[in-house]
Design an enzyme around this catalytic site. Sequence first.
Site, PDB file in Angstrom:
ATOM      1  N   ASP A  34       0.819  -1.225   0.000  1.00  0.00           N
ATOM      2  CA  ASP A  34       0.000   0.000   0.000  1.00  0.00           C
ATOM      3  C   ASP A  34       0.851   1.273   0.000  1.00  0.00           C
ATOM      4  OD1 ASP A  34       1.034   0.011   2.523  1.00  0.00           O
ATOM      5  OD2 ASP A  34      -0.891   0.112   3.575  1.00  0.00           O
ATOM      6  N   GLY A  35       2.170   1.121  -0.097  1.00  0.00           N
ATOM      7  CA  GLY A  35       3.040   2.286  -0.194  1.00  0.00           C
ATOM      8  C   GLY A  35       3.694   2.702   1.117  1.00  0.00           C
ATOM      9  N   GLU A  36       3.234   2.139   2.245  1.00  0.00           N
ATOM     10  CA  GLU A  36       3.867   2.488   3.532  1.00  0.00           C
ATOM     11  C   GLU A  36       5.292   1.939   3.557  1.00  0.00           C
ATOM     12  OE1 GLU A  36       1.589   1.247   6.895  1.00  0.00           O
ATOM     13  OE2 GLU A  36      -0.054   2.644   6.470  1.00  0.00           O
ATOM     14  N   ARG A  93       7.772  26.946   1.284  1.00  0.00           N
ATOM     15  CA  ARG A  93       7.009  28.077   0.724  1.00  0.00           C
ATOM     16  C   ARG A  93       6.047  28.663   1.756  1.00  0.00           C
ATOM     17  NH1 ARG A  93       6.027  24.495  -3.601  1.00  0.00           N
ATOM     18  NH2 ARG A  93       7.086  25.055  -5.537  1.00  0.00           N
ATOM     19  N   GLN A  94       5.357  27.760   2.467  1.00  0.00           N
ATOM     20  CA  GLN A  94       4.331  28.219   3.418  1.00  0.00           C
ATOM     21  C   GLN A  94       5.002  28.454   4.764  1.00  0.00           C
ATOM     22  OE1 GLN A  94       1.299  28.699   2.191  1.00  0.00           O
ATOM     23  NE2 GLN A  94       0.319  29.353   4.080  1.00  0.00           N
ATOM     24  N   HIS A 127      14.158  29.822   0.694  1.00  0.00           N
ATOM     25  CA  HIS A 127      13.325  30.822   0.048  1.00  0.00           C
ATOM     26  C   HIS A 127      13.410  32.173   0.779  1.00  0.00           C
ATOM     27  CE1 HIS A 127      10.035  32.399  -2.142  1.00  0.00           C
ATOM     28  NE2 HIS A 127       9.319  32.572  -1.055  1.00  0.00           N
ATOM     29  N   LYS A 192       7.177  41.177  -9.651  1.00  0.00           N
ATOM     30  CA  LYS A 192       6.393  40.025 -10.117  1.00  0.00           C
ATOM     31  C   LYS A 192       5.083  39.914  -9.342  1.00  0.00           C
ATOM     32  CE  LYS A 192       7.215  35.571  -8.651  1.00  0.00           C
ATOM     33  NZ  LYS A 192       7.946  34.295  -8.510  1.00  0.00           N
ATOM     34  N   ARG A 194       2.043  37.158  -8.511  1.00  0.00           N
ATOM     35  CA  ARG A 194       1.582  35.773  -8.676  1.00  0.00           C
ATOM     36  C   ARG A 194       0.177  35.681  -8.126  1.00  0.00           C
ATOM     37  NH1 ARG A 194       3.919  30.590  -9.282  1.00  0.00           N
ATOM     38  NH2 ARG A 194       6.043  31.224  -8.774  1.00  0.00           N
ATOM     39  N   THR A 226       8.248  31.867 -13.708  1.00  0.00           N
ATOM     40  CA  THR A 226       8.932  33.066 -13.188  1.00  0.00           C
ATOM     41  C   THR A 226      10.090  33.441 -14.118  1.00  0.00           C
ATOM     42  OG1 THR A 226       8.319  32.542 -10.916  1.00  0.00           O
ATOM     43  CG2 THR A 226      10.247  33.965 -11.206  1.00  0.00           C
TER      44      THR A 226
HETATM   45  C1  R5P Z   1       9.291  32.472  -5.609  1.00  0.00           C
HETATM   46  O1  R5P Z   1       9.145  33.417  -4.914  1.00  0.00           O
HETATM   47  C2  R5P Z   1      10.576  31.733  -5.802  1.00  0.00           C
HETATM   48  O2  R5P Z   1      11.695  32.501  -5.486  1.00  0.00           O
HETATM   49  C3  R5P Z   1      10.674  31.242  -7.230  1.00  0.00           C
HETATM   50  O3  R5P Z   1      10.770  32.360  -8.079  1.00  0.00           O
HETATM   51  C4  R5P Z   1       9.474  30.436  -7.610  1.00  0.00           C
HETATM   52  O4  R5P Z   1       9.195  29.461  -6.653  1.00  0.00           O
HETATM   53  C5  R5P Z   1       9.672  29.779  -8.955  1.00  0.00           C
HETATM   54  O5  R5P Z   1       8.516  29.103  -9.279  1.00  0.00           O
HETATM   55  P1  R5P Z   1       8.047  28.888 -10.766  1.00  0.00           P
HETATM   56  O6  R5P Z   1       9.196  28.285 -11.522  1.00  0.00           O
HETATM   57  O7  R5P Z   1       6.883  27.963 -10.658  1.00  0.00           O
HETATM   58  O8  R5P Z   1       7.632  30.209 -11.312  1.00  0.00           O
END
Ligand code: R5P
Length: 305
Positions: A34-36, A93-94, A127, A192, A194, A226
């Site tokens: 099952d992937g475990e 990211r979060q 990040h 930028k 998003r 990006t």
């Molecule tokens: C965003 O703030 C990061 O520094 C990268 O620019 C971003 O995660 C790149 O993501 P993607 O290639 O999907 O645009």
Amino acid sequence: MKILAGSTNTPLALSIAEKLGEKLSPLEIFIFPDGEKRVRIEDQIAGEDVVIIQPTSSPADNSYMELFFITDAAKRSGAKTITAVIPYLGYQRQDHVFRSGEAVSLEVIAGVLKMVGVNYLITFDLHSIKIPEVFQIPVFHLSALSLFADELKKKGWDKEDCVLVSPDMGGIRRIKLFSEMLNNMPFAVINKNRNLSSGEVEAVGIEGEVAKRAVIVDDMISSGNTIIKAAQLLYSKGASEIIVFATHAVLSIDAPQNLQNSQVSEIYVSDTVFIPENKYFQKMKVLSIADITARTIKENILHQA
Ligand code: R5P
């Protein structure tokens, strides 16, 4: 010292081990139907400084679970210290609540890593510079920028006709640092946008002068949007040769194909994330972070333990 590797980037783990004059300790990772996963360390590691190498790249959930289990096994087997080498740190990211109601994934990850027994974390090009503060253990925040600076010097591009470019405001600190490494080469920053729901990216403007040669520097390439949008904007402002330096080659879905067809002529990434054969494309060149990692382990971790 004992070095263990999860399954997410074996070539990098072998290379780091070799630079440390060590072999990877045998590890059994059994996958149930099952992937475990069931993890067992097949080496004697009691009293040893243990290094576990596991970028938590896609699928991040799987990569993290494997790392948690290896760490737990190391702790139960009597490791003296445990250092997690997570060159690409998934779920970063979060790192805070952007919109009410959201979880802060990074805090969850930091809490679990400490709870399972990680003493030190080695990671690359996070990040945000604030991320290490989330961890309650020492974090060695390393960077591939020195590798990129060496490449740019080899190319002979200089400040007379070249500008360094951050593709978003979040990269200002990174681009300033890179500029300092390159004798204060001029830099510009793209504005930028998003869309948080659709993920769509728009390069709406640029602060700073655009030169004939432009070098985009970013922490990661995921969809590639990006970079592609930044390159389009730079071309429209007069750049005629554009290259990219980005540490983490996440390369989701059709990013390789889109980047190959983009206006960028070369894309340098590092091996923090394992890149499978089918994601390689002609314009991409891969530099290794193995040396920097091995040096950090030798000079800091073993010294501190
Ligand atoms: C965003 O703030 C990061 O520094 C990268 O620019 C971003 O995660 C790149 O993501 P993607 O290639 O999907 O645009």
